[in-house]
Design a protein around this motif. Structure first.
Motif, PDB file in Angstrom:
ATOM      1  N   UNK A 131     -10.568  32.990  89.487  1.00  0.00           N
ATOM      2  CA  UNK A 131     -10.366  31.777  90.032  1.00  0.00           C
ATOM      3  C   UNK A 131     -11.497  31.477  90.778  1.00  0.00           C
ATOM      4  N   UNK A 132     -12.048  32.511  91.522  1.00  0.00           N
ATOM      5  CA  UNK A 132     -13.310  32.001  92.475  1.00  0.00           C
ATOM      6  C   UNK A 132     -14.436  31.702  91.688  1.00  0.00           C
ATOM      7  N   UNK A 133     -14.740  32.354  90.605  1.00  0.00           N
ATOM      8  CA  UNK A 133     -16.016  32.069  90.011  1.00  0.00           C
ATOM      9  C   UNK A 133     -15.631  30.665  89.006  1.00  0.00           C
ATOM     10  N   UNK A 134     -14.418  30.406  88.741  1.00  0.00           N
ATOM     11  CA  UNK A 134     -14.254  29.265  88.088  1.00  0.00           C
ATOM     12  C   UNK A 134     -14.403  27.838  88.859  1.00  0.00           C
ATOM     13  N   UNK A 135     -13.929  27.962  90.106  1.00  0.00           N
ATOM     14  CA  UNK A 135     -14.117  27.090  90.887  1.00  0.00           C
ATOM     15  C   UNK A 135     -15.467  26.908  91.399  1.00  0.00           C
ATOM     16  N   UNK A 136     -16.373  27.865  91.635  1.00  0.00           N
ATOM     17  CA  UNK A 136     -17.782  27.627  92.311  1.00  0.00           C
ATOM     18  C   UNK A 136     -18.517  27.036  90.884  1.00  0.00           C
ATOM     19  N   UNK A 137     -18.314  27.886  89.834  1.00  0.00           N
ATOM     20  CA  UNK A 137     -19.354  27.523  88.835  1.00  0.00           C
ATOM     21  C   UNK A 137     -18.894  26.175  87.892  1.00  0.00           C
ATOM     22  N   UNK A 138     -17.612  26.009  87.975  1.00  0.00           N
ATOM     23  CA  UNK A 138     -17.344  24.764  86.977  1.00  0.00           C
ATOM     24  C   UNK A 138     -16.895  23.825  87.776  1.00  0.00           C
ATOM     25  N   UNK A 139     -15.741  23.857  88.758  1.00  0.00           N
ATOM     26  CA  UNK A 139     -15.358  22.630  89.471  1.00  0.00           C
ATOM     27  C   UNK A 139     -16.358  22.275  90.488  1.00  0.00           C
ATOM     28  N   UNK A 140     -16.918  22.917  91.334  1.00  0.00           N
ATOM     29  CA  UNK A 140     -17.821  22.616  92.338  1.00  0.00           C
ATOM     30  C   UNK A 140     -18.939  22.167  91.858  1.00  0.00           C
ATOM     31  N   UNK A 141     -19.658  22.925  90.868  1.00  0.00           N
ATOM     32  CA  UNK A 141     -20.802  22.272  90.152  1.00  0.00           C
ATOM     33  C   UNK A 141     -20.697  21.532  89.320  1.00  0.00           C
ATOM     34  N   UNK A 142     -19.718  21.173  88.421  1.00  0.00           N
ATOM     35  CA  UNK A 142     -19.667  20.101  87.560  1.00  0.00           C
ATOM     36  C   UNK A 142     -18.603  19.176  87.783  1.00  0.00           C
ATOM     37  N   UNK A 143     -17.505  19.399  87.816  1.00  0.00           N
ATOM     38  CA  UNK A 143     -16.272  18.494  87.934  1.00  0.00           C
ATOM     39  C   UNK A 143     -16.473  17.615  89.052  1.00  0.00           C
ATOM     40  N   UNK A 144     -16.598  18.269  90.364  1.00  0.00           N
ATOM     41  CA  UNK A 144     -16.728  17.309  91.785  1.00  0.00           C
ATOM     42  C   UNK A 144     -17.812  16.475  91.707  1.00  0.00           C
ATOM     43  N   UNK A 145     -18.925  16.669  91.309  1.00  0.00           N
ATOM     44  CA  UNK A 145     -20.115  15.485  91.333  1.00  0.00           C
ATOM     45  C   UNK A 145     -19.602  14.619  90.172  1.00  0.00           C
ATOM     46  N   UNK A 146     -19.058  14.876  89.371  1.00  0.00           N
ATOM     47  CA  UNK A 146     -18.735  14.084  88.066  1.00  0.00           C
ATOM     48  C   UNK A 146     -17.590  12.986  88.637  1.00  0.00           C
TER      49      UNK A 146
END
Length: 760
Positions: free
Chosen positions: A697-712
């Motif tokens: 969960x931590x890795x998915x949040x940092x590498x997918x959600x914070x890096x891609x989904x949030x800025x998008x």
């Protein structure tokens, strides 16, 4: 305004205003360190022996019908609740062979005479077919060890060695609930030590890779060790006030270490930025505490809120995580905000000393000067950080340029990964949590595979109130007529109470057994009845969690919305934070079902799948993982907000926020994941599930959600991201919290909000 000038202005503007704990830390750093070290030494003493005081249960609802019936049976019929089993294996002989029967009777009589043991019975004394294996080569002696959990463990330690092993014609193995709990507790303690031995050196290597400087790398690790020692003291103190699960020791130790390192990373990185901008160490610490320190404090609060939601559930397994977790989060934040700044004041520019990366570049020209050495800063860290920042800026630019694609693609991937959770089945924690070679697991597996019904795992019906034998008989007949009932034993009557033992046709907690609980509770009787047993405990636990789950989810959502609003002053960003955080957990829940329930990768990971997920674990994992996701979300949003306040440029703020925190959040997530994976090497399945699931969960949040989904998503919402109605804007100006001081663009921001609001 350049990247260098803005920090210089901020540091210069804020350095005269050092107040509160900042003033104490910067004025008396040596005293702060001495006090912290003394408290740490006291924590070592206070936390000694904590593992022996932790419980291995806590999954049941204390106010449930099954809990009431269990306590009443223990009080009125203590012999009805066997908690230790001796499995006698006669080899090729039959358990009815005279020599085997004689030895079994001798062991039964000997066990009945032991101190702390009551209610001893056996197949050879009762003739109960449920205590004899279907192949006739194994049978059981059942007994009850009295006392609390610690006393039962001590009695088992005293008795088991003298019964385990070969006795004449039989081989004896020790099992039962007490043996399972005791073996689980012992294994968890051993695994925790191994996890710390694995996590600490790997973490140090990663920190050196992040900072380059060995001194800078040792600071977060030192804070983490202080948090671990403090965690043990906190848990020891909590055991004086309430029951605490042994599982809490694993997760809270991991949280203490992981969060302390996260917070220290954030503070050390910001301190080095201020030094690189030209600030003096004392001023740099003051600015760091008012910016990054404020964010760390806010982040700790958001994590604590998520953990506090577990207080709404009645099971002490969950409540102990809330008590211990909240204390540990605050302890990690305190260490990062008091001990670490004092060390930074004393170190100053020496925080960049011992650049280990230089060893790998010796004799090779670098960008900053001879041998890659930056002559101005004393190392090449500034150049490395600029290169890292450029990479994250390019990532942010790409994501925002293709915002619809990245938003839809990442959402679709996360939803797809979470689909297996739709097939979740809930169960109870049993011996299958232990390694397949654990003695108590082997005993119970023999019982499951070779004995009729489910010895020790049936349902018990307590009847209270005066009744005749005819009434008891009629009630027994109604139970026997139920389609899922294999056999009914009893009643055993004592005074105005009686109890029946009901064996279902399937396993102890499968769907038919759970259905049978409801059927038993619906049977009318001329006396009061209550049902207990493993399946009844599971049914009641599921009901308790289902009843309180909406309240817990609402509590987390509402408090998170409020806290993120106080940080950002926006109405939309808090909603985005809650939705995207929840979305980031889908992969964890999908993997938990696919791996641990369905048994995929069980051989590789070394566990036995029980075919279900323990009922309380998804609640625990959600609260912990959601809090950690908010931890990283606050780090990112605070930097975006700071830039937006300074410039009023939404796209630039998002790009700058990811540029400044993307590498930091990813590094923090990797380090925390290493700690959780180390916990996940446990031989106990639930602990393995917790560690590996939260690491994912931590890795998915940092590498997918914070890096891609949030800025998008923030690019799609544009300047409307920062809108809030007038009353809420005024509320935020008065009570809100933000990282940094209002910059020269703050009036422009207010005007932009007014225009957006008018347009809307």
């Amino acid at each position: 305004m350049t990247e260098v000038n803005r920090p210089q202005q901020r540091a210069g503007a804020t350095s005269p205003h050092v107040g509160g704990w900042t003033r104490f830390v910067t004025a008396r750093p040596r005293l702060s360190l001495v006090v912290a070290l003394v408290l740490t030494a006291l924590a070592v003493l206070a936390g000694s022996g904590v593992a022996d005081r932790l419980g291995s249960g806590g999954w049941e609802d204390p106010d449930a019908e099954s809990t009431y019936a269990t306590k009443a049976l223990e009080r009125e019929f203590p012999d009805s609740q066997p908690n230790v089993l001796l499995l006698l294996d006669a080899g090729r002989s039959s358990v009815d062979d005279p020599a085997v029967a004689a030895e079994a009777e001798r062991l039964t009589a000997r066990l009945a005479g032991e101190r702390g043991v009551t209610g001893v019975g056996s197949y050879w004394r009762s003739g109960n077919p449920a205590l004899r294996a279907e192949d006739g080569h194994e049978a059981l002696i059942a007994a009850r060890i009295t006392g609390d959990e610690k006393a039962m463990g001590e009695t088992l330690d005293r008795l088991a060695p003298s019964y385990r092993g070969t006795h004449g014609p039989v081989e004896v193995s020790v099992g039962g609930p007490v043996a399972v709990r005791h073996e689980m507790q012992t294994i968890i303690q051993e695994d925790l030590v191994r996890a710390e031995v694995i996590a600490l050196p790997v973490t140090l290597v990663l920190l050196v890779m992040v900072f380059g400087s060995a001194v800078a790398a040792l600071l977060p690790l030192g804070i983490g060790i202080v948090a671990i020692l403090g965690t043990n003291a906190v848990l020891r103190g909590l055991t004086e006030l309430t029951d605490v699960s042994v599982f809490a020791m694993n997760l809270t130790t991991a949280l203490g270490l992981g969060l302390a390192i996260d917070y220290a990373l954030f503070i050390v990185r910001r301190f080095r930025e201020e030094l690189a901008a030209g600030a003096q160490p004392t001023a740099a610490v003051g600015t760091t505490l008012r910016t990054a320190g404020r964010t760390v404090l806010f982040s700790a609060l958001t994590v604590a809120v998520s953990l506090a939601a577990m207080l709404l559930f009645p099971q002490y397994f969950l409540r102990s995580f809330a008590y211990a977790g909240i204390a540990v989060v605050l302890l990690a934040a305190a260490a990062a905000l008091i001990l670490l700044p004092a060390a930074l004041v004393l170190l100053g520019h020496r925080v960049d000393a011992l650049d280990l990366r230089r060893l790998f570049r010796r004799g090779r020209p670098g960008p900053g000067g001879k041998d890659g050495h930056d002559e101005k800063n004393g190392n090449d860290g500034s150049h490395a950080r600029k290169e890292e920042g450029r990479a994250w800026a390019r990532t942010a630019t790409l994501v925002m340029r293709r915002a619809p694609f990245f938003a839809l693609a990442t959402t679709a991937v996360l939803v797809l990964l979470g689909l297996p959770f739709l097939g979740v089945k809930f169960g109870t924690a049993d011996d299958r949590q232990l390694p397949s070679t654990a003695e108590s697991h082997v005993v119970q597996q023999h019982i499951r595979d070779g004995f009729p019904g489910s010895p020790g795992g049936g349902l018990e019906v307590l009847a209270e109130g005066r009744a005749t034998q005819q009434q008891y008989g009629a009630y027994r007949d109604r139970i026997a007529a139920l389609p899922d009932v294999q056999r009914v034993d009893g009643p055993l009557v004592q005074g105005d109470s009686a109890y029946f033992t009901v064996l279902s046709k399937g396993e102890a907690v499968d769907e038919p057994a759970q259905r049978l609980v409801g059927e038993l509770r619906e049977i009318e009787a001329p006396f009061d009845t209550s049902v207990t047993g493993a399946a009844a405990v599971l049914v009641d636990s599921k009901d308790a969690i289902g009843e309180r789950l909406p309240l817990a989810a609402a509590f987390i959502a509402i408090v998170t919305l409020l806290l993120v609003f106080l940080l950002t002053g926006s109405v939309l960003i808090p909603v985005q934070a809650v939705v995207l955080n929840a979305l980031s957990l889908t992969a964890m829940f999908g993997a938990v079902v696919w791996v641990f329930q369905d048994g995929h990768l069980s051989g590789l990971l070394g566990f036995t799948s029980p075919g279900s997920i323990e009922t309380t674990l998804p609640v625990l994992m959600f609260c912990v993982a959601f809090g950690l996701s908010m931890d990283y979300g606050v780090f990112l949003l605070s930097r975006i907000k700071e830039e937006y306040d300074a410039t009023g440029d939404h796209d630039q703020a998002v790009r700058h926020g990811l540029q400044r925190t993307g590498g930091l959040i990813t590094a923090a997530a990797v380090i925390l994941a290493v700690v959780m994976v180390a916990i996940g090497t446990s031989r106990v399945t639930n602990t393995k599930m917790l560690g590996l699931g939260i690491a994912l969960a931590v890795l998915m949040d940092a590498m997918i959600v914070r890096s891609l989904l949030v800025p998008a998503v923030m690019r799609l919402t544009g300047r409307a991201t920062w809108w809030a109605p007038g009353p809420l804007r005024r509320f935020h100006r008065r009570f809100g919290l933000s990282e940094g001081e209002p910059g020269p663009a703050a009036p422009a921001e207010e005007g932009a909000r007014e225009r957006v609001g008018a347009h809307r």
